[in-house]
Motif scaffolding. Structure first.
Motif, PDB file in Angstrom:
ATOM      1  N   THR A 120       0.131  -3.149  -1.110  1.00 46.09           N
ATOM      2  CA  THR A 120      -0.297  -3.766  -2.363  1.00 46.09           C
ATOM      3  C   THR A 120      -1.494  -3.021  -2.946  1.00 46.09           C
ATOM      4  N   LYS A 121      -2.477  -2.733  -2.101  1.00 46.78           N
ATOM      5  CA  LYS A 121      -3.654  -1.989  -2.542  1.00 46.78           C
ATOM      6  C   LYS A 121      -3.270  -0.577  -2.984  1.00 46.78           C
ATOM      7  N   SER A 122      -2.286  -0.006  -2.304  1.00 52.51           N
ATOM      8  CA  SER A 122      -1.821   1.336  -2.647  1.00 52.51           C
ATOM      9  C   SER A 122      -1.265   1.363  -4.068  1.00 52.51           C
ATOM     10  N   LEU A 123      -0.434   0.370  -4.405  1.00 52.98           N
ATOM     11  CA  LEU A 123       0.143   0.313  -5.749  1.00 52.98           C
ATOM     12  C   LEU A 123      -0.912  -0.014  -6.799  1.00 52.98           C
ATOM     13  N   GLN A 124      -1.878  -0.836  -6.436  1.00 48.25           N
ATOM     14  CA  GLN A 124      -2.961  -1.139  -7.375  1.00 48.25           C
ATOM     15  C   GLN A 124      -3.738   0.122  -7.724  1.00 48.25           C
TER      16      GLN A 124
ATOM     17  N   TYR B 271      -4.363   8.118 -16.666  1.00 43.71           N
ATOM     18  CA  TYR B 271      -3.460   9.271 -16.789  1.00 43.71           C
ATOM     19  C   TYR B 271      -2.030   8.748 -16.955  1.00 43.71           C
ATOM     20  N   ALA B 272      -1.779   8.223 -18.135  1.00 39.41           N
ATOM     21  CA  ALA B 272      -0.533   7.469 -18.372  1.00 39.41           C
ATOM     22  C   ALA B 272       0.736   8.279 -18.149  1.00 39.41           C
ATOM     23  N   ASN B 273       0.699   9.576 -18.354  1.00 38.26           N
ATOM     24  CA  ASN B 273       1.909  10.399 -18.262  1.00 38.26           C
ATOM     25  C   ASN B 273       1.916  11.317 -17.052  1.00 38.26           C
ATOM     26  N   ASN B 274       1.101  10.992 -16.060  1.00 36.41           N
ATOM     27  CA  ASN B 274       1.059  11.839 -14.869  1.00 36.41           C
ATOM     28  C   ASN B 274       2.305  11.581 -14.012  1.00 36.41           C
ATOM     29  N   LEU B 275       3.149  12.598 -13.902  1.00 32.28           N
ATOM     30  CA  LEU B 275       4.425  12.438 -13.202  1.00 32.28           C
ATOM     31  C   LEU B 275       4.239  12.149 -11.711  1.00 32.28           C
ATOM     32  N   ASP B 276       3.247  12.781 -11.101  1.00 28.92           N
ATOM     33  CA  ASP B 276       3.038  12.600  -9.666  1.00 28.92           C
ATOM     34  C   ASP B 276       2.662  11.155  -9.334  1.00 28.92           C
ATOM     35  N   LEU B 277       1.815  10.553 -10.168  1.00 28.11           N
ATOM     36  CA  LEU B 277       1.422   9.163  -9.930  1.00 28.11           C
ATOM     37  C   LEU B 277       2.600   8.218 -10.150  1.00 28.11           C
ATOM     38  N   HIS B 278       3.373   8.452 -11.196  1.00 35.42           N
ATOM     39  CA  HIS B 278       4.559   7.621 -11.437  1.00 35.42           C
ATOM     40  C   HIS B 278       5.536   7.747 -10.257  1.00 35.42           C
ATOM     41  N   TRP B 279       5.728   8.991  -9.777  1.00 33.11           N
ATOM     42  CA  TRP B 279       6.649   9.207  -8.656  1.00 33.11           C
ATOM     43  C   TRP B 279       6.158   8.515  -7.396  1.00 33.11           C
ATOM     44  N   LEU B 280       4.869   8.676  -7.086  1.00 32.81           N
ATOM     45  CA  LEU B 280       4.323   8.070  -5.871  1.00 32.81           C
ATOM     46  C   LEU B 280       4.401   6.546  -5.942  1.00 32.81           C
ATOM     47  N   GLY B 281       4.162   5.990  -7.123  1.00 29.68           N
ATOM     48  CA  GLY B 281       4.279   4.539  -7.279  1.00 29.68           C
ATOM     49  C   GLY B 281       5.689   4.057  -7.001  1.00 29.68           C
ATOM     50  N   ALA B 282       6.678   4.798  -7.505  1.00 29.13           N
ATOM     51  CA  ALA B 282       8.081   4.430  -7.260  1.00 29.13           C
ATOM     52  C   ALA B 282       8.414   4.517  -5.776  1.00 29.13           C
ATOM     53  N   ARG B 283       7.925   5.564  -5.122  1.00 26.73           N
ATOM     54  CA  ARG B 283       8.225   5.730  -3.693  1.00 26.73           C
ATOM     55  C   ARG B 283       7.560   4.636  -2.848  1.00 26.73           C
ATOM     56  N   ILE B 284       6.334   4.277  -3.182  1.00 27.75           N
ATOM     57  CA  ILE B 284       5.636   3.217  -2.445  1.00 27.75           C
ATOM     58  C   ILE B 284       6.341   1.881  -2.645  1.00 27.75           C
ATOM     59  N   ALA B 285       6.785   1.618  -3.856  1.00 26.02           N
ATOM     60  CA  ALA B 285       7.511   0.363  -4.129  1.00 26.02           C
ATOM     61  C   ALA B 285       8.837   0.331  -3.384  1.00 26.02           C
TER      62      ALA B 285
ATOM     63  N   TYR C  13      -9.827  16.083   4.770  1.00 28.65           N
ATOM     64  CA  TYR C  13      -9.885  15.024   5.778  1.00 28.65           C
ATOM     65  C   TYR C  13      -8.504  14.399   5.984  1.00 28.65           C
ATOM     66  N   TYR C  14      -7.775  14.201   4.898  1.00 32.49           N
ATOM     67  CA  TYR C  14      -6.448  13.589   4.976  1.00 32.49           C
ATOM     68  C   TYR C  14      -5.487  14.469   5.769  1.00 32.49           C
ATOM     69  N   ARG C  15      -5.518  15.766   5.496  1.00 27.79           N
ATOM     70  CA  ARG C  15      -4.631  16.684   6.213  1.00 27.79           C
ATOM     71  C   ARG C  15      -4.952  16.731   7.706  1.00 27.79           C
ATOM     72  N   LYS C  16      -6.218  16.479   8.060  1.00 27.75           N
ATOM     73  CA  LYS C  16      -6.623  16.468   9.463  1.00 27.75           C
ATOM     74  C   LYS C  16      -6.325  15.131  10.144  1.00 27.75           C
ATOM     75  N   GLY C  17      -5.871  14.147   9.360  1.00 25.38           N
ATOM     76  CA  GLY C  17      -5.515  12.850   9.917  1.00 25.38           C
ATOM     77  C   GLY C  17      -6.638  11.834   9.919  1.00 25.38           C
ATOM     78  N   ASN C  18      -7.774  12.171   9.317  1.00 24.90           N
ATOM     79  CA  ASN C  18      -8.897  11.232   9.239  1.00 24.90           C
ATOM     80  C   ASN C  18      -8.732  10.404   7.967  1.00 24.90           C
ATOM     81  N   ILE C  19      -7.862   9.397   8.059  1.00 22.56           N
ATOM     82  CA  ILE C  19      -7.471   8.629   6.867  1.00 22.56           C
ATOM     83  C   ILE C  19      -8.632   7.833   6.293  1.00 22.56           C
TER      84      ILE C  19
ATOM     85  N   PHE D 172      -1.479   3.559   1.760  1.00 26.19           N
ATOM     86  CA  PHE D 172      -0.092   3.483   2.244  1.00 26.19           C
ATOM     87  C   PHE D 172      -0.047   3.724   3.752  1.00 26.19           C
ATOM     88  N   ASP D 173      -0.753   4.738   4.224  1.00 28.41           N
ATOM     89  CA  ASP D 173      -0.772   5.037   5.654  1.00 28.41           C
ATOM     90  C   ASP D 173      -1.418   3.913   6.454  1.00 28.41           C
TER      91      ASP D 173
END
Length: 301
Positions: free
Chosen positions: A44-48, A57-71, A3-9, A38-39
């Motif tokens: 704020t809700k995105s970071l929460q 998932y304390a050591n998940n690199l993708d989540l840590h990266w996405l959090g940094a990018r959103i901030a 759904y996300y890839r089709k744009g139905n956020i 984010f879209d």
């Protein structure tokens, strides 16, 4: 995710929330829900959502990266972004994901030199990491797009001042040095175009006048002729302008300070050259009339 890839956020967010509430054992559910928020510009809700995922998932690199990018680009809380990047670097010090995000943050803050040092430091330690090189090179190119001016009338983008030209050239030169491919080479060629010079003829009348007067006076009164020809050369030099300067004149409606001064000097010098030639002509004519009058007897006739 489909759904996300089709744009139905909204539907994508609903399904991701259902997955999280169903205790799905997949950090991608938090990643997807955070992207949806984010879209929707609910940063704020995105970071929460990211932090909820990291609680599991304390050591998940993708989540840590996405959090940094959103901030960085969402809340624009650079201190929070730096803390998240520090955690990413702590978990995976030898992986490029944290270092490349550090470069991205430096760029967003306008610290190009810090970004360059971070890049050079990582490449020195990991010379064969082509993925890092490509990623940061493309980030530099993307960041350099901010140097362009958008003109609604022409529906076109271009560089319209010297500072932006030099900054863009610096960034894209660095990008091409780091990772040279068709994309980075094309980006570099594009910015170099705005440094090329083109002849502008707004001083043509003064140039023609000064050339004529200068050559004539070079024979008759060489110091004056030499000065006029020197000013003429200066006008010709300033008539070749880089495209960024031409664009700046178009955007502002005014020439640069140096150009206005030189143009004014040229106008004054051209007028002076014409006046001086007329003065010489009248003086010579007067001299010959006086000589003829005296030769014919003058006051003794």
């Amino acid at each position: 995710m489909a759904y996300y890839r089709k744009g139905n956020i909204k539907l994508a967010a609903q399904r991701a929330q259902e997955a999280i509430e169903g205790n799905i054992n997949d950090p991608k559910a938090y990643d997807l829900l955070a992207r949806c928020y984010f879209d929707m510009q609910n940063y704020t809700k995105s970071l929460q959502t990211i932090d909820s995922g990291l609680a599991i998932y304390a050591n998940n690199l993708d989540l840590h990266w996405l959090g940094a990018r959103i901030a960085t680009v969402g809340t624009q809380n650079y201190d929070d972004a730096q803390n998240r990047i520090n955690k990413l670097l702590e978990i995976a010090p030898d992986k490029s994901i944290g270092h490349s995000e550090q470069v991205y943050l430096h760029l967003r803050k306008g610290d190009e030199d810090l970004a360059f040092r971070e890049i050079d430091s990582y490449i020195e330690a990991h010379p064969s990491d082509e993925g890092f090189k490509r990623g940061v090179a493309y980030d530099l190119d993307s960041y350099s797009n901010g140097c362009y001016y958008y003109d609604q009338t022409q529906n076109a983008t271009f560089i319209a001042d010297k500072e932006s030209y030099l900054k863009c050239l610096k960034l894209r030169t660095k990008a091409n040095e780091i990772y040279s491919d068709e994309h980075t080479q094309k980006q570099l060629e594009n910015v170099k175009y705005f440094g090329q010079k083109e002849w502008n003829d707004w001083n043509m009348d003064s140039i023609k006048s000064l050339s004529l007067y200068g050559v004539i006076l070079l024979v008759l009164v060489w110091p004056v002729g030499l000065v006029l020809l020197a000013i003429d050369a200066l006008l010709i030099y300033f008539s070749f302008r880089p495209y960024w300067q031409i664009n700046k004149t178009y955007v502002t409606g005014q020439m640069g300070t140096a150009e206005r001064i030189v143009s004014s000097i040229g106008d004054v010098a051209a007028k002076f050259g014409g006046w001086f030639l007329r003065f010489l002509w009248k003086a010579v004519c007067g001299f010959f009339r006086l000589a003829l009058w005296l030769a014919s007897g003058g006051p003794f006739r």
